[in-house]
Design an enzyme around this catalytic site. Structure first.
Site, PDB file in Angstrom:
ATOM      1  N   ARG A  95      -3.584  -5.353  -9.217  1.00 26.21           N
ATOM      2  CA  ARG A  95      -4.000  -4.353  -8.210  1.00 26.21           C
ATOM      3  C   ARG A  95      -5.445  -3.923  -8.433  1.00 26.21           C
ATOM      4  O   ARG A  95      -6.190  -3.730  -7.478  1.00 26.21           O
ATOM      5  CB  ARG A  95      -3.053  -3.138  -8.271  1.00 26.21           C
ATOM      6  CG  ARG A  95      -3.355  -2.048  -7.231  1.00 26.21           C
ATOM      7  CD  ARG A  95      -2.211  -1.081  -7.071  1.00 26.21           C
ATOM      8  NE  ARG A  95      -1.011  -1.763  -6.592  1.00 26.21           N
ATOM      9  CZ  ARG A  95       0.044  -2.075  -7.357  1.00 26.21           C
ATOM     10  NH1 ARG A  95       0.085  -1.705  -8.625  1.00 26.21           N
ATOM     11  NH2 ARG A  95       1.063  -2.743  -6.856  1.00 26.21           N
TER      12      ARG A  95
ATOM     13  N   ASP B 152       0.835  -5.605  -0.892  1.00 31.92           N
ATOM     14  CA  ASP B 152       2.142  -6.172  -1.204  1.00 31.92           C
ATOM     15  C   ASP B 152       2.005  -6.918  -2.518  1.00 31.92           C
ATOM     16  O   ASP B 152       1.052  -7.686  -2.721  1.00 31.92           O
ATOM     17  CB  ASP B 152       2.657  -7.090  -0.100  1.00 31.92           C
ATOM     18  CG  ASP B 152       4.179  -7.119  -0.101  1.00 31.92           C
ATOM     19  OD1 ASP B 152       4.800  -6.038   0.003  1.00 31.92           O
ATOM     20  OD2 ASP B 152       4.773  -8.212  -0.230  1.00 31.92           O
TER      21      ASP B 152
ATOM     22  N   GLY C 261       7.840   0.186 -11.975  1.00 28.66           N
ATOM     23  CA  GLY C 261       8.385  -1.129 -11.647  1.00 28.66           C
ATOM     24  C   GLY C 261       8.677  -1.968 -12.881  1.00 28.66           C
ATOM     25  O   GLY C 261       9.346  -1.517 -13.816  1.00 28.66           O
TER      26      GLY C 261
ATOM     27  N   ASN D  71       4.935   4.020  -1.916  1.00 33.00           N
ATOM     28  CA  ASN D  71       5.087   3.977  -3.370  1.00 33.00           C
ATOM     29  C   ASN D  71       4.022   4.884  -4.010  1.00 33.00           C
ATOM     30  O   ASN D  71       2.843   4.565  -4.014  1.00 33.00           O
ATOM     31  CB  ASN D  71       4.928   2.519  -3.829  1.00 33.00           C
ATOM     32  CG  ASN D  71       5.170   2.353  -5.308  1.00 33.00           C
ATOM     33  OD1 ASN D  71       4.745   3.179  -6.105  1.00 33.00           O
ATOM     34  ND2 ASN D  71       5.839   1.268  -5.667  1.00 33.00           N
TER      35      ASN D  71
ATOM     36  N   HIS E 288       3.368   5.580  -7.024  1.00 38.45           N
ATOM     37  CA  HIS E 288       2.683   5.019  -8.203  1.00 38.45           C
ATOM     38  C   HIS E 288       1.493   4.170  -7.773  1.00 38.45           C
ATOM     39  O   HIS E 288       0.410   4.242  -8.357  1.00 38.45           O
ATOM     40  CB  HIS E 288       3.642   4.163  -9.030  1.00 38.45           C
ATOM     41  CG  HIS E 288       4.876   4.877  -9.460  1.00 38.45           C
ATOM     42  ND1 HIS E 288       4.882   5.797 -10.468  1.00 38.45           N
ATOM     43  CD2 HIS E 288       6.151   4.806  -8.989  1.00 38.45           C
ATOM     44  CE1 HIS E 288       6.110   6.267 -10.632  1.00 38.45           C
ATOM     45  NE2 HIS E 288       6.897   5.683  -9.737  1.00 38.45           N
TER      46      HIS E 288
HETATM   47  P1  ITT Z   1       5.243  -0.217  -0.383  1.00 33.22           P
HETATM   48  O1  ITT Z   1       5.752  -1.479   0.275  1.00 33.22           O
HETATM   49  O2  ITT Z   1       5.618   1.017   0.330  1.00 33.22           O
HETATM   50  O3  ITT Z   1       3.780  -0.298  -0.710  1.00 33.22           O
HETATM   51  P2  ITT Z   1       7.003  -1.046  -2.568  1.00 33.22           P
HETATM   52  O4  ITT Z   1       7.402  -0.372  -3.832  1.00 33.22           O
HETATM   53  O5  ITT Z   1       8.092  -1.480  -1.629  1.00 33.22           O
HETATM   54  O6  ITT Z   1       5.967  -0.081  -1.839  1.00 33.22           O
HETATM   55  P3  ITT Z   1       6.197  -3.824  -2.783  1.00 33.22           P
HETATM   56  O7  ITT Z   1       6.852  -4.203  -1.499  1.00 33.22           O
HETATM   57  O8  ITT Z   1       4.829  -4.365  -3.043  1.00 33.22           O
HETATM   58  O9  ITT Z   1       6.068  -2.251  -2.947  1.00 33.22           O
HETATM   59  O10 ITT Z   1       7.249  -4.178  -3.903  1.00 33.22           O
HETATM   60  C1  ITT Z   1       6.976  -4.779  -5.063  1.00 33.22           C
HETATM   61  C2  ITT Z   1       7.872  -4.273  -6.160  1.00 33.22           C
HETATM   62  O11 ITT Z   1       7.280  -4.863  -7.330  1.00 33.22           O
HETATM   63  C3  ITT Z   1       7.833  -2.769  -6.357  1.00 33.22           C
HETATM   64  O12 ITT Z   1       8.958  -2.130  -5.902  1.00 33.22           O
HETATM   65  C4  ITT Z   1       7.745  -2.617  -7.878  1.00 33.22           C
HETATM   66  O13 ITT Z   1       9.020  -2.507  -8.413  1.00 33.22           O
HETATM   67  C5  ITT Z   1       7.115  -3.907  -8.310  1.00 33.22           C
HETATM   68  N1  ITT Z   1       5.696  -3.671  -8.578  1.00 33.22           N
HETATM   69  C6  ITT Z   1       4.662  -3.587  -7.680  1.00 33.22           C
HETATM   70  N2  ITT Z   1       3.515  -3.363  -8.299  1.00 33.22           N
HETATM   71  C7  ITT Z   1       3.800  -3.294  -9.617  1.00 33.22           C
HETATM   72  C8  ITT Z   1       3.029  -3.044 -10.772  1.00 33.22           C
HETATM   73  O14 ITT Z   1       1.733  -2.808 -10.710  1.00 33.22           O
HETATM   74  N3  ITT Z   1       3.662  -3.045 -11.947  1.00 33.22           N
HETATM   75  C9  ITT Z   1       4.976  -3.278 -12.030  1.00 33.22           C
HETATM   76  N4  ITT Z   1       5.780  -3.489 -10.995  1.00 33.22           N
HETATM   77  C10 ITT Z   1       5.202  -3.501  -9.793  1.00 33.22           C
END
Ligand code: ITT
Length: 197
Positions: A183, A74, A155, A15, A17
């Site tokens: 985070r 996560d 997200g 990700n 971002h």
């Molecule tokens: P990685 O596993 O590769 O790190 P991912 O996008 O799949 O990336 P997650 O499994 O942690 O990450 O998924 C959590 C989801 O929650 C992610 O796809 C975002 O849409 C959302 N998310 C995570 N952090 C966020 C934030 O700081 N603000 C808003 N939405 C967030």
């Protein structure tokens, strides 16, 4: 006096971002390398049913297959009126494919007519450094707005307004979000720990 070279650590995420936010939070003392930079293009399966479990799966995958000290994040959005959903399934709430617009639309639909819009973001970071495995957690409380607002962040940021704020995360700069976010809180503990070893 010369400035010491930044220490290297791998961040096991796909990700971009998250990567941008974490680099900004950790600052110049760290060279945070992406999976791309270590030549990892694998889709690491997130099969656990907890944030902690999935964070460890991602970090351990990189340590085992690529040998680098690394950490993974996560994150989930937990909504009180939905009994903590989407939680660990936040990325695929509206089905597979990581489509944030669809995830937010489903969330707003499931909260239609709901007075209790309390929610929180939770981040678990797993660090694997040598033989040591450590976890760091961060949380921010807030509310789900009635409509999306703002174009920053990523997200669910357009529908999350932290307590004490009138703007959503998506209406804030990265620095403003990082100062109070799930985070930001978890990562500052990570950085403090790394600085101590
Ligand atoms: P990685 O596993 O590769 O790190 P991912 O996008 O799949 O990336 P997650 O499994 O942690 O990450 O998924 C959590 C989801 O929650 C992610 O796809 C975002 O849409 C959302 N998310 C995570 N952090 C966020 C934030 O700081 N603000 C808003 N939405 C967030």
């Amino acid at each position: 006096m010369t400035t010491p070279a930044p220490r290297k650590i791998v961040f096991a995420t796909n990700n971009r971002h998250k990567l941008r936010e974490i680099r900004e939070i950790m600052g110049d003392g760290w060279q945070v390398m992406s999976l791309e930079e270590i030549g990892c293009h694998d889709d690491i399966p997130e099969t656990a049913d907890t944030l902690r479990g999935n964070a460890e799966i991602k970090a351990r995958y990189v340590k085992t297959h690529y040998g680098y000290d690394c950490f993974a994040d996560d994150t989930g959005l937990l909504v009180d009126a939905l009994n903590g959903a989407p939680g660990v399934y936040s990325a695929r709430y509206a089905g597979p494919g990581h489509d944030s617009a669809a995830n937010m639309a489903l969330l707003l639909k499931n909260l239609e007519g709901q007075a209790n819009r309390k929610a929180h973001f939770s981040t678990v970071i797993c660090l694997i450094c040598g033989d040591e495995t450590r976890f760091f957690e961060g949380r921010v409380d807030g509310e789900i707005t009635l409509n999306p607002a703002g174009a920053e962040g990523f997200g669910y940021d357009p529908v999350f307004r932290p307590d004490g704020e009138i703007r959503t995360f998506a209406e804030m700069t990265d620095a403003e979000k990082n100062a109070i976010s799930h985070r930001g809180r978890a990562t500052r503990q990570l950085t403090a720990f790394l600085a101590s070893i």
